[in-house]
Design a protein around this motif. Structure first.
Motif, short mmCIF file in Angstrom:
data_model
loop_
_atom_site.label_atom_id
_atom_site.label_comp_id
_atom_site.label_asym_id
_atom_site.label_seq_id
_atom_site.Cartn_x
_atom_site.Cartn_y
_atom_site.Cartn_z
N SER A 194 157.18 4.24 78.51
CA SER A 194 157.49 5.66 78.37
C SER A 194 158.91 5.99 78.85
CB SER A 194 156.46 6.52 79.10
OG SER A 194 156.57 6.38 80.48
N HIS A 195 159.57 5.12 79.59
CA HIS A 195 160.99 5.34 79.93
C HIS A 195 161.89 4.67 78.91
CE1 HIS A 195 160.35 6.19 84.53
NE2 HIS A 195 159.60 6.95 83.77
N TYR A 198 159.96 -5.23 94.11
CA TYR A 198 159.58 -5.35 92.70
C TYR A 198 159.56 -6.80 92.25
CZ TYR A 198 159.96 -0.47 93.36
OH TYR A 198 159.77 0.79 93.87
N VAL A 199 160.39 -7.63 92.87
CA VAL A 199 160.29 -9.06 92.61
C VAL A 199 158.92 -9.55 93.10
CG1 VAL A 199 161.23 -11.33 93.21
CG2 VAL A 199 162.79 -9.40 92.77
N ASP A 252 167.28 -11.18 90.64
CA ASP A 252 166.19 -10.23 90.90
C ASP A 252 166.05 -9.15 89.85
OD1 ASP A 252 165.64 -11.59 93.18
OD2 ASP A 252 166.19 -9.97 94.57
N SER A 253 167.15 -8.77 89.24
CA SER A 253 167.06 -7.60 88.35
C SER A 253 166.14 -7.86 87.17
CB SER A 253 168.44 -7.15 87.89
OG SER A 253 169.15 -8.24 87.36
N SER A 298 155.09 -0.61 84.82
CA SER A 298 154.63 0.64 85.46
C SER A 298 154.71 1.81 84.50
CB SER A 298 155.45 0.93 86.71
OG SER A 298 155.23 -0.09 87.66
N HIS A 299 155.82 1.94 83.78
CA HIS A 299 155.90 3.10 82.88
C HIS A 299 155.33 2.76 81.50
CE1 HIS A 299 159.44 1.59 80.74
NE2 HIS A 299 160.11 1.47 81.87
N ARG A 300 155.10 1.47 81.25
CA ARG A 300 154.45 1.00 80.01
C ARG A 300 155.15 1.50 78.76
NH1 ARG A 300 150.70 -1.49 82.76
NH2 ARG A 300 149.75 -2.63 81.07
N TYR A 315 153.27 5.82 90.08
CA TYR A 315 153.12 5.17 88.77
C TYR A 315 153.29 3.66 88.88
CZ TYR A 315 158.08 4.29 87.53
OH TYR A 315 159.36 3.82 87.45
N TYR A 375 163.25 -9.21 87.39
CA TYR A 375 161.89 -8.93 87.86
C TYR A 375 161.71 -7.45 88.21
CZ TYR A 375 161.90 -13.85 87.44
OH TYR A 375 162.03 -15.11 86.89
N VAL A 376 162.79 -6.81 88.62
CA VAL A 376 162.74 -5.36 88.79
C VAL A 376 162.47 -4.72 87.42
CG1 VAL A 376 164.07 -3.32 89.43
CG2 VAL A 376 164.24 -5.42 90.80
N LYS A 404 160.93 -6.14 84.93
CA LYS A 404 159.54 -6.41 84.57
C LYS A 404 158.59 -5.44 85.28
CE LYS A 404 155.94 -9.97 84.56
NZ LYS A 404 155.57 -11.37 84.84
N ALA A 405 158.77 -5.27 86.59
CA ALA A 405 157.90 -4.38 87.35
C ALA A 405 157.97 -2.95 86.80
CB ALA A 405 158.27 -4.41 88.84
N ASN A 406 159.17 -2.56 86.37
CA ASN A 406 159.32 -1.20 85.85
C ASN A 406 158.62 -0.99 84.52
OD1 ASN A 406 160.64 0.29 87.79
ND2 ASN A 406 162.63 -0.57 87.26
#
Lengths: 244, 244, 244, 244, 244, 244
Positions: free
Chosen positions: D28-29, C16-17, D13-14, D24-26, C75, D16-17, D19-21
């Motif tokens: 909705s989570h 994910y990084v 790293d967290s 992805s869910h835009r 997703y 960027y994790v 950010k990636a999340n």
């Protein structure tokens, strides 16, 4: 003999029910078909129509028309509708009804077909329907709508452009005329009625300032509504300042 | 007593001739009107319909329906058509016919109106027609189409959004339910039939994850087609991983 | 033997990084690579994951899964991202990690690859990655996202369209199934979670009403999430009124 | 005392994790949160970083920096992402981490916040985050991205335009400088790296030929990367032929 | 010998009257032509120009230029104008005037042609005009505008892209250099003057990070305005963090 | 007394050099100004013009015109140009030259101003220039272009729409007529010359079928080019089938 070259199809309600339906399901119920028996059609053409108290056939007699060239009602053709097949199906059905009326009254009616024009397709895509109507039904010409976009953009090339050549070529080959007639109008600024005139003005000027009749010396073109504004403004269009 | 909450208008051909016409002249011939006399309407509802060999009224009896809530046919409403007045006129005419059938058969039919929704206008613009039908005709609810864009974009806010609040407020004030039912679909990927289901799925999830029923505790919402896919996937939508 | 056909990749943070980085530089730092040593990967799959207190491998055991088909997390695939290479690189890295986990735990995992689909490219462009995964890594299928536009338009042809034929042809040639699974959703109206269901509904109906299985009798298609809404609404889709 | 005004956040790293999340869910989570304990953060800033073999703190010492102004990494800010809240959440998390590092190393770091700029929103929408960071965390300035469209259009008004005045007013009120620094670039023609320089050139020329410093005599603006191309081309920009 | 490689055409008013006219009639009066007799041109080049009180020829002498390479004024070329023929005609006329001045003052002027670039056409369409000028008039190079969109979009591929190869191939064949020079700017954010610099920065970086000089080892490229910002930022562009 | 209501400005080259320049720098060199001394202007109006061998004043005499209403050349006005200030500046300069000629020949010329119309602005924005010309220069009317989009779209409301009311109100207040005259045309289908006629047809029909003269009984409107096609097609537009 009086020939009215500019007659449009008078059709029973079921044609318009068909149109409303395909516009609603947009093809998902399948193509369908308008079916009117010959007896129904003969009766229909003898019934009063358009709030005139007289039938289509009576009206012809009354004004002294011997033969009428019959084409689909242009403002109904919806050339810009999407998906294009909805417009295409409707025009085919119109042409079928024109053919039926010509078959039933061969001394009165001769067919002029509508074409499945589309702002997103080359006029080439009209050739099969043109051939079906001329070769199959004996039609004597086709409608030519200079603006299949129905006034949604200014991008369709003018009638002087090579864009239209595949269609001109086929008209020459089949030896039938193209009948210029505007069609639907989706602009908020005017209605189909002024759009007809404006498009016919553009069409005549575009042809007159093009190589089309040099390239197709046997092409026959007829223009409805008196050539748009052109005869009235003929002097203007002939002025040296506008000549190239 | 058996009440069918999900009945749609069966209408004479002239409604669809009207629709085909306004779509062709796009308002330039004026608004017009569908006129069907009470006698014609009574006769029509007793004639065989939809290739079933039976009339609308006979079909109701056959399946044991005592009362049917009657609304315009959703896939015919063309909410995304431009100019919006074309769609509005048609929906008003549908509501008028529903009102006429309700007046003629008051023990059988109760009216649910269509609304002149549009992807370009706030739902506020639907309030006059809603009031006309509920106050004027005694209708008992309205159709609520979650996607007036007819699948031409993904931009209309979901039913959980404050965008819809003016309509919810009026529904509470009039004390009638909104009946969620998808409508037309102009996508090339699917048809109105799957679009109904998908939109109803989106609608139920949108409402369930919103503040709407907190903000309008008296709002009544009914959803057609079994709530789209929601009951079938209830477990999925309740899974912790999807909770916010 | 219990086979879970619907497992997704659990990956270390560095994937994910990597994703966040390529989305930020959009290719200008070059493609890069996610590198996780086999020891790290084995350790990772034995560590608690997703706030469950248990590792991916433990969870499989707990629910009695013998073999799991492992694919990229749908997703996360961002098929609509531009430039398309950013999405492609990420999906290739996902497939590489799936391949690494399959190699390390050959009795537990079998690979299903993601494809570099894009709303602006023919599915043809997915064939090299499909072949790399099936021929190179021994994967047993691929994800098939019916809407690579991620709900930004309604223009991608449905799965019944010849648009998809190059991919179907290759699936038949490689003798592996396509696994229908929705992916990202950029609409403001709903989330990937309802988009999955809706797209799967569209996909099944599109295939069922198409010639695909006549044209590719050996094509194998699997659909996730219980076929969207289709089984729940099976009666509706079989009703004569919806048949063409 | 050596003050480095141009330092960017080095983050675990967290971030960027996260950010990636959210990409992805835009949304909705839900918004979520990056949580790094103080001990983890202190350890992280003492670990080798960016393949240099040295930690962020060691690198500062090595080059003789006493105090570093710390801001989010500009090319990660994704101002043009939609929905805008995804970008906003990420920038808030970046600012939170900057604040945490400033709190842990108050003699080394002073905060410069990123702003939730968007090509679709007035800079007014940045004021709450600016106040949160300056008043709440004691930050000493903010990043100012002249092109929140990330090179997707040329429509955002230049920094000399009144469009930016609400932000300038608040900067004067809070008595902190705006730090001009380009950000993401989605053009296919170049990368964020040249986009930085180009945007800073545009920004300096726009300000220099505007009334901004007449209207805000106390406004403080700092420009990164040596003022783009301006000092190198100073003669050109002072030439009479370019003066209005 | 002092050679000024960066001189632009000083032209009589009739060139600009021509430009204003074709922009107004957009081609409908035909192509037309700018006609200036040799005597008029000689007189013109000896008259004071640009409010300097001196003529073009005197100014050359005053600053010690022996030979000047003369090209069309870039910010006048209007590459993004539609229809593209309007821009093309104007550029051809500019090139004609450059040729006339070179013919009249063969020891002073050498020609560099403008090209009829367009954001909607491949650079291939420039080859006929390039050949006309080099082979017909003896010109020694051409202007190369990296952004024929005139800052209306970010979609024209960078100079490192194969999009430009047909032009590079022809430059090598004719053995003349391409002279990078920005042109018009329609953005509201800046003017042609900063756009020149920015585009030249993009152009140099694009070429330097491409295979162009590997693929065309004999290609000669000259860049105006000191290479945009590149020399000033050379260190930045050589930093390892930016290397791919 | 013979009054020619339809005369356009004959202007020295410097007006068109000015136009070409502002179109090239798009405002970045500032507004500038066209300066022609009274002596130059008098001389110019007595020199042969437009390849006729006769001067503007001689031509008037020759055809027997006593007084000519003078307005900017419509096809030069570029109402659709962006930024709008470029068009506005040019029209103001045209009006200034018209005013100068009227001042120098007060018995021959009366001024009709062009307006800085724009497809993106309400006609309200034309009021200051209208007042400057009528109150400041004594002009006796203004040009009214029904299509400031210059045939780039069909969205500008017709002259019957309330969109135009602010301008009508001011015309009534100042007691001067609006002179309908089409202007530039950017369509590929036709030229300004047919666009004039078509727009005038639309304009007359739009006014005739509107409430404008009921709402502004003192409004005076004159239409150029014989009312487009309307007189020629008067019967058609009066036919019952087209009445609403």
């Amino acid at each position: 003999m009086v020939i009215d070259v500019h007659g449009h199809l008078t059709a029973p309600d079921s044609l318009y029910v068909y149109k409303a339906n395909i516009l609603s399901h947009r093809g998902s119920h399948g193509r369908g078909k308008v079916e009117i028996s010959d007896d129904e059609m003969i009766a229909f053409l003898n019934e009063p129509t358009f709030n005139t108290g007289k039938s289509h056939l009576e009206l012809l007699k009354e004004v002294g028309t011997d033969v009428q060239l019959l084409s689909p009602r242009p403002y109904q053709m919806m050339h810009a509708e999407k998906p294009a097949k909805v417009s295409q199906w409707f025009i085919e059905e119109c042409n079928n009804l024109v053919a039926q009326q010509c078959r039933l009254f061969p001394n009165v009616f001769k067919g002029i077909c509508g074409l499945p024009q589309s702002p997103d397709a080359s006029p080439k895509n009209c050739i099969p329907e043109l051939e079906r109507c001329v070769k199959g039904f004996g039609f004597v010409g086709c409608l030519l709508n200079p603006d299949p976009s129905e006034a949604t953009n200014y991008d369709v090339p003018g009638l002087g452009d090579e864009y239209w050549y595949p269609l001109y070529e086929k008209l020459v080959e089949l030896d039938v005329p193209g009948y210029i007639h505007g069609a639907g109008c989706r602009s908020i600024r005017h209605s189909y009625s002024t759009h007809f005139i404006n498009e016919e003005t553009i069409a005549v000027v575009a042809l007159a300032s093009s190589r089309v009749f040099k390239d197709f010396p046997k092409l026959k073109i007829v223009c409805s509504h008196g050539g748009g504004a052109v005869p009235y403004h003929a002097g203007r269009f002939q002025a040296p300042s506008l000549r190239r």
